[in-house]
Design a protein around this motif. Structure first.
Motif, PDB file in Angstrom:
ATOM      1  N   LEU A  93      -1.218  23.202   5.707  1.00  0.00           N
ATOM      2  CA  LEU A  93      -1.060  21.841   5.211  1.00  0.00           C
ATOM      3  C   LEU A  93       0.095  21.222   5.974  1.00  0.00           C
ATOM      4  CD1 LEU A  93      -1.237  22.588   1.374  1.00  0.00           C
ATOM      5  CD2 LEU A  93      -3.116  22.027   2.919  1.00  0.00           C
ATOM      6  N   ASN A  94      -0.109  20.050   6.556  1.00  0.00           N
ATOM      7  CA  ASN A  94       0.941  19.376   7.310  1.00  0.00           C
ATOM      8  C   ASN A  94       1.454  18.209   6.466  1.00  0.00           C
ATOM      9  OD1 ASN A  94       2.629  18.951   9.489  1.00  0.00           O
ATOM     10  ND2 ASN A  94       1.253  17.442  10.373  1.00  0.00           N
ATOM     11  N   LEU A  95       2.539  18.440   5.735  1.00  0.00           N
ATOM     12  CA  LEU A  95       3.067  17.441   4.814  1.00  0.00           C
ATOM     13  C   LEU A  95       3.791  16.341   5.567  1.00  0.00           C
ATOM     14  CD1 LEU A  95       4.458  19.843   2.084  1.00  0.00           C
ATOM     15  CD2 LEU A  95       2.127  19.035   2.450  1.00  0.00           C
ATOM     16  N   LYS A  96       3.578  15.093   5.113  1.00  0.00           N
ATOM     17  CA  LYS A  96       4.169  13.945   5.804  1.00  0.00           C
ATOM     18  C   LYS A  96       5.023  13.057   4.913  1.00  0.00           C
ATOM     19  CE  LYS A  96       0.573  13.715   9.265  1.00  0.00           C
ATOM     20  NZ  LYS A  96      -0.372  12.890   9.983  1.00  0.00           N
ATOM     21  N   GLY A  97       5.033  13.277   3.617  1.00  0.00           N
ATOM     22  CA  GLY A  97       5.822  12.431   2.731  1.00  0.00           C
ATOM     23  C   GLY A  97       5.488  12.692   1.287  1.00  0.00           C
ATOM     24  N   GLY A  98       5.947  11.790   0.431  1.00  0.00           N
ATOM     25  CA  GLY A  98       5.707  11.933  -0.990  1.00  0.00           C
ATOM     26  C   GLY A  98       5.567  10.580  -1.660  1.00  0.00           C
ATOM     27  N   ILE A  99       4.830  10.568  -2.753  1.00  0.00           N
ATOM     28  CA  ILE A  99       4.669   9.364  -3.557  1.00  0.00           C
ATOM     29  C   ILE A  99       5.562   9.525  -4.783  1.00  0.00           C
ATOM     30  CG2 ILE A  99       3.061   7.968  -4.919  1.00  0.00           C
ATOM     31  CD1 ILE A  99       2.286   7.880  -2.053  1.00  0.00           C
ATOM     32  N   VAL A 100       6.470   8.586  -4.974  1.00  0.00           N
ATOM     33  CA  VAL A 100       7.359   8.649  -6.131  1.00  0.00           C
ATOM     34  C   VAL A 100       7.156   7.420  -7.004  1.00  0.00           C
ATOM     35  CG1 VAL A 100       9.100  10.061  -4.986  1.00  0.00           C
ATOM     36  CG2 VAL A 100       9.273   7.588  -4.869  1.00  0.00           C
ATOM     37  N   THR A 101       7.385   7.597  -8.293  1.00  0.00           N
ATOM     38  CA  THR A 101       7.308   6.490  -9.229  1.00  0.00           C
ATOM     39  C   THR A 101       8.700   5.896  -9.349  1.00  0.00           C
ATOM     40  OG1 THR A 101       5.560   7.605 -10.437  1.00  0.00           O
ATOM     41  CG2 THR A 101       6.673   5.801 -11.570  1.00  0.00           C
ATOM     42  N   ALA A 102       8.845   4.676  -8.882  1.00  0.00           N
ATOM     43  CA  ALA A 102      10.141   4.022  -8.927  1.00  0.00           C
ATOM     44  C   ALA A 102      10.192   2.972 -10.034  1.00  0.00           C
ATOM     45  CB  ALA A 102      10.435   3.362  -7.585  1.00  0.00           C
ATOM     46  N   GLY A 103       9.045   2.402 -10.372  1.00  0.00           N
ATOM     47  CA  GLY A 103       9.008   1.286 -11.316  1.00  0.00           C
ATOM     48  C   GLY A 103       9.009  -0.015 -10.540  1.00  0.00           C
ATOM     49  N   LYS A 104       8.196  -0.952 -10.976  1.00  0.00           N
ATOM     50  CA  LYS A 104       8.031  -2.198 -10.215  1.00  0.00           C
ATOM     51  C   LYS A 104       9.313  -3.017 -10.099  1.00  0.00           C
ATOM     52  CE  LYS A 104       6.043  -4.565 -14.191  1.00  0.00           C
ATOM     53  NZ  LYS A 104       4.870  -5.217 -14.720  1.00  0.00           N
ATOM     54  N   GLU A 105      10.259  -2.803 -11.016  1.00  0.00           N
ATOM     55  CA  GLU A 105      11.529  -3.542 -10.933  1.00  0.00           C
ATOM     56  C   GLU A 105      12.384  -3.061  -9.767  1.00  0.00           C
ATOM     57  OE1 GLU A 105      10.907  -1.493 -13.712  1.00  0.00           O
ATOM     58  OE2 GLU A 105       9.845  -3.013 -14.858  1.00  0.00           O
ATOM     59  N   TRP A 106      12.086  -1.864  -9.241  1.00  0.00           N
ATOM     60  CA  TRP A 106      12.946  -1.248  -8.239  1.00  0.00           C
ATOM     61  C   TRP A 106      12.311  -1.168  -6.857  1.00  0.00           C
ATOM     62  CZ3 TRP A 106      17.624  -1.061 -10.106  1.00  0.00           C
ATOM     63  CH2 TRP A 106      17.791  -0.951 -11.474  1.00  0.00           C
ATOM     64  N   THR A 107      11.103  -1.698  -6.697  1.00  0.00           N
ATOM     65  CA  THR A 107      10.455  -1.667  -5.390  1.00  0.00           C
ATOM     66  C   THR A 107      10.482  -3.046  -4.756  1.00  0.00           C
ATOM     67  OG1 THR A 107       8.275  -2.063  -6.364  1.00  0.00           O
ATOM     68  CG2 THR A 107       8.928   0.229  -6.048  1.00  0.00           C
ATOM     69  N   ASP A 108      10.397  -3.073  -3.431  1.00  0.00           N
ATOM     70  CA  ASP A 108      10.446  -4.342  -2.709  1.00  0.00           C
ATOM     71  C   ASP A 108       9.209  -5.198  -2.945  1.00  0.00           C
ATOM     72  OD1 ASP A 108      12.906  -3.680  -1.635  1.00  0.00           O
ATOM     73  OD2 ASP A 108      12.039  -2.789   0.160  1.00  0.00           O
ATOM     74  N   ASP A 109       8.061  -4.549  -3.125  1.00  0.00           N
ATOM     75  CA  ASP A 109       6.819  -5.311  -3.258  1.00  0.00           C
ATOM     76  C   ASP A 109       6.291  -5.385  -4.688  1.00  0.00           C
ATOM     77  OD1 ASP A 109       6.022  -2.717  -3.602  1.00  0.00           O
ATOM     78  OD2 ASP A 109       4.539  -2.716  -1.985  1.00  0.00           O
ATOM     79  N   GLY A 110       7.041  -4.870  -5.666  1.00  0.00           N
ATOM     80  CA  GLY A 110       6.605  -4.916  -7.054  1.00  0.00           C
ATOM     81  C   GLY A 110       5.629  -3.826  -7.437  1.00  0.00           C
ATOM     82  N   ALA A 111       5.357  -2.895  -6.521  1.00  0.00           N
ATOM     83  CA  ALA A 111       4.458  -1.784  -6.832  1.00  0.00           C
ATOM     84  C   ALA A 111       5.201  -0.752  -7.684  1.00  0.00           C
ATOM     85  CB  ALA A 111       3.958  -1.129  -5.551  1.00  0.00           C
ATOM     86  N   VAL A 112       4.467  -0.010  -8.469  1.00  0.00           N
ATOM     87  CA  VAL A 112       5.072   1.009  -9.321  1.00  0.00           C
ATOM     88  C   VAL A 112       5.458   2.244  -8.512  1.00  0.00           C
ATOM     89  CG1 VAL A 112       4.651   2.530 -11.306  1.00  0.00           C
ATOM     90  CG2 VAL A 112       3.813   0.192 -11.339  1.00  0.00           C
ATOM     91  N   HIS A 113       4.659   2.571  -7.486  1.00  0.00           N
ATOM     92  CA  HIS A 113       4.888   3.760  -6.662  1.00  0.00           C
ATOM     93  C   HIS A 113       5.381   3.376  -5.271  1.00  0.00           C
ATOM     94  CE1 HIS A 113       1.832   4.926  -9.647  1.00  0.00           C
ATOM     95  NE2 HIS A 113       2.539   6.036  -9.699  1.00  0.00           N
ATOM     96  N   GLU A 114       6.132   4.282  -4.671  1.00  0.00           N
ATOM     97  CA  GLU A 114       6.591   4.101  -3.292  1.00  0.00           C
ATOM     98  C   GLU A 114       6.319   5.381  -2.504  1.00  0.00           C
ATOM     99  OE1 GLU A 114      10.353   1.092  -2.981  1.00  0.00           O
ATOM    100  OE2 GLU A 114      10.798   3.176  -3.392  1.00  0.00           O
ATOM    101  N   THR A 115       6.031   5.203  -1.226  1.00  0.00           N
ATOM    102  CA  THR A 115       5.880   6.340  -0.333  1.00  0.00           C
ATOM    103  C   THR A 115       7.224   6.586   0.338  1.00  0.00           C
ATOM    104  OG1 THR A 115       3.569   5.781   0.065  1.00  0.00           O
ATOM    105  CG2 THR A 115       4.625   7.245   1.654  1.00  0.00           C
ATOM    106  N   HIS A 116       7.678   7.820   0.251  1.00  0.00           N
ATOM    107  CA  HIS A 116       8.955   8.197   0.853  1.00  0.00           C
ATOM    108  C   HIS A 116       8.732   9.293   1.886  1.00  0.00           C
ATOM    109  CE1 HIS A 116      12.047   6.255  -1.768  1.00  0.00           C
ATOM    110  NE2 HIS A 116      10.970   6.089  -2.518  1.00  0.00           N
ATOM    111  N   SER A 117       9.708   9.452   2.770  1.00  0.00           N
ATOM    112  CA  SER A 117       9.660  10.567   3.715  1.00  0.00           C
ATOM    113  C   SER A 117       9.916  11.859   2.945  1.00  0.00           C
ATOM    114  CB  SER A 117      10.714  10.374   4.805  1.00  0.00           C
ATOM    115  OG  SER A 117      12.001  10.297   4.232  1.00  0.00           O
ATOM    116  N   LEU A 118       9.716  12.973   3.598  1.00  0.00           N
ATOM    117  CA  LEU A 118       9.966  14.253   2.960  1.00  0.00           C
ATOM    118  C   LEU A 118      11.435  14.380   2.579  1.00  0.00           C
ATOM    119  CD1 LEU A 118       7.844  16.459   5.351  1.00  0.00           C
ATOM    120  CD2 LEU A 118       7.308  15.921   2.974  1.00  0.00           C
TER     121      LEU A 118
END
Length: 129
Positions: A93-118
């Motif tokens: 498995l070649n891992l490239k990042g992770g999906i974290v729940t930040a909450g829409k108040e804390w993301t730039d685009d208002g999405a609940v989840h954000e993709t982060h680097s490893l």
């Protein structure tokens, strides 16, 4: 933080300037008594797989966590194209990042989840497992 408040005139002096604190040492070892043994894991995963609805999905999720040592955010981010799975035996498995729940108040685009680097790696780093 308080230095900025003093600079802006909210405080006349920094109320915590004399406070000294060091983080406590953390024991990163895993207690073997808290980890299921391989026979128990097989039984647990089989029980999860037989659950109606999301059982097969959770079977894969927890299997990745146990056998590949993946974090939950990494498993959620895993795509089929990142998997090299032979018909039998171990794969890659070649891992490239992770999906974290930040909450829409804390993301730039208002999405609940954000993709982060490893975790603790460069932005475009990958991790083969």
């Amino acid at each position: 933080m308080f230095a900025d408040a003093v600079e802006r005139g909210y405080f006349t002096h920094n109320p915590v300037s004399g406070l000294r604190w060091t983080a406590p040492e953390v024991d990163d070892t895993v207690d073997p008594d808290c980890v299921p043994n391989p026979v128990q894991v097989v039984r647990l995963l089989e029980a999860v797989r037989r659950l109606p609805g999301r059982g097969p999905h959770l079977y894969a999720f927890f299997g990745c966590m146990y056998y590949a040592g993946m974090r939950p955010a990494e498993v959620i981010h895993l795509k089929k194209a990142q998997c090299r799975l032979p018909s039998s035996g171990w794969g890659l498995l070649n891992l490239k990042g992770g999906i974290v729940t930040a909450g829409k108040e804390w993301t730039d685009d208002g999405a609940v989840h954000e993709t982060h680097s490893l975790k603790r790696r460069a932005a475009k780093a990958t991790r083969p497992v």
